[in-house]
Enzyme design. Structure first.
Site, PDB file in Angstrom:
ATOM      1  N   GLN A  22      31.496  62.630  15.747  1.00 30.26           N
ATOM      2  CA  GLN A  22      32.310  61.635  16.805  1.00 30.26           C
ATOM      3  C   GLN A  22      33.099  62.648  17.486  1.00 30.26           C
ATOM      4  OE1 GLN A  22      31.983  58.337  17.025  1.00 30.26           O
ATOM      5  NE2 GLN A  22      33.384  58.548  18.749  1.00 30.26           N
ATOM      6  N   ASP A  50      22.921  62.048  20.317  1.00 31.49           N
ATOM      7  CA  ASP A  50      23.798  61.799  21.479  1.00 31.49           C
ATOM      8  C   ASP A  50      23.357  62.260  22.682  1.00 31.49           C
ATOM      9  OD1 ASP A  50      26.169  60.228  20.859  1.00 31.49           O
ATOM     10  OD2 ASP A  50      27.196  61.720  19.893  1.00 31.49           O
ATOM     11  N   LYS A 107      29.603  51.733  14.469  1.00 30.87           N
ATOM     12  CA  LYS A 107      28.283  52.512  14.677  1.00 30.87           C
ATOM     13  C   LYS A 107      27.503  52.424  13.350  1.00 30.87           C
ATOM     14  CE  LYS A 107      29.608  55.846  18.361  1.00 30.87           C
ATOM     15  NZ  LYS A 107      30.026  57.118  18.537  1.00 30.87           N
TER      16      LYS A 107
END
Ligand code: NDP
Length: 284
Positions: free
Chosen positions: A98, A121, A54
């Site tokens: 994460q 997200d 990422k």
């Protein structure tokens, strides 16, 4: 006839190139780079690889990343404290925690502290709720990526029977909502669904998000269907989808491979959400 393989890698590259343009324009207008904060708690090897990928993708897209690595035994309130600091940081447009968090930390409780306008997200209840209501929101990345892949086939979504197998909050449910927004007639199947095959055989668009290796077989697929395989099942170091690919390829019209289908789109959509979040703050 063999199904056409949907090339997630090249479609993701196109999305990333568009994000780069938007990120550069944002920099020209504001004098600062779009910023993404990535929080990694613990040493989970797969998570470390995802975070590394990422961060590399951010760099390539002209997005500044700030990574925060916390020990696995960091108390939840310390993680929340960091999130609150990043919420207040005007140089940070997106915050990514994460997952999975180490055992014992309540993920839901931690994630609800991410400011909804920085929740790139798309997991926060405010974004999930706005998606349901059809309002502007940051939608979950993987389902957004799936929509792009379906669009890339040229098959219109409107009016089609779409079946989503799986109802998780991060894939199945937002996927169904996005298909509905695109005017498909949507059925959501799950582990308590009876006679799944009778449903999937009617699907013009079939999205498999089950988490079971090669669960969807050729006999469950309507001839000519668009088949999107979200599954990522690792076995002996190899990656398998939720769809039995070679069999399905002989029946479907279009199909995503695993790897190289949905996977690359998830990161591309994360970058897209981050630049969208930055642009919205600019105009707020
Ligand atoms: P979850 O385990 O959270 O959800 C799986 C869903 O499948 C559940 O809703 C479950 O039903 C349903 N299910 C399980 N067994 C059956 C069955 N026999 N018949 C019908 N439905 C069933 O998984 P996720 O949604 O998080 O992920 C799904 C897959 O996608 C995984 O392989 C994951 O690794 C992959 N993934 C890939 C991403 C990518 O970027 N490519 C991103 C995210 C996930 P119930 O609710 O009743 O238990």
């Amino acid at each position: 006839m063999q199904a056409k393989s949907i090339d997630g890698k090249s479609i993701a590259a196109q999305v990333r190139a568009r994000v780069r343009l938007r990120a550069d324009r944002f920099y020209e207008r504001t004098g600062r780079r779009v910023g993404l904060a990535v929080i990694l708690v613990g040493e989970d090897p797969a998570s470390r690889i995802y975070v590394r990928n990422k961060i590399a993708a951010c760099e390539e897209a002209g997005i500044r990343s700030a990574s925060y690595r916390l020990d696995a035994d960091t108390p939840a309130d310390k993680i929340v404290e960091l999130i609150e600091t990043l919420n207040a940081d005007s140089g940070i447009d997106g915050i990514l925690v994460q997952l999975p968090l180490p055992r014992g930390i309540d993920e839901k409780k931690v994630l609800e502290h991410v400011a909804p306008h920085k929740d790139v997200d798309g997991f926060h209840a405010v974004n999930a709720g706005n998606l349901l209501l059809g309002n502007a929101c940051l939608a979950a990345c993987t389902p957004q990526g799936c929509i792009e892949l379906i669009r890339s086939t040229g098959v219109p979504i409107e009016g089609k029977n779409a079946v989503v197998v799986g109802r998780s909050n991060i894939v199945g449910k937002p996927m169904a909502m996005l298909l509905l927004q695109n005017n498909a007639t949507v059925t959501i199947a799950h582990s308590k669904t009876t006679d799944l095959k009778s449903l999937t055989l009617r699907a013009d668009i079939l999205v498999a998000a089950v988490g079971k290796k090669e669960f969807i077989t050729a006999d469950m697929i309507k001839p000519g269907a668009v088949v999107i395989d979200v599954g990522m099942n690792r076995e002996d170091g190899k990656l398998f989808g939720d769809v039995q690919f070679s069999g399905a390829q002989a029946v479907a019209g279009h199909i995503t491979p695993v790897p190289g289908g949905v996977g690359p789109m998830t990161i591309a959509m994360l970058l897209q959400n981050t630049v969208t979040a930055a642009e919205r703050t600019e105009h707020a």
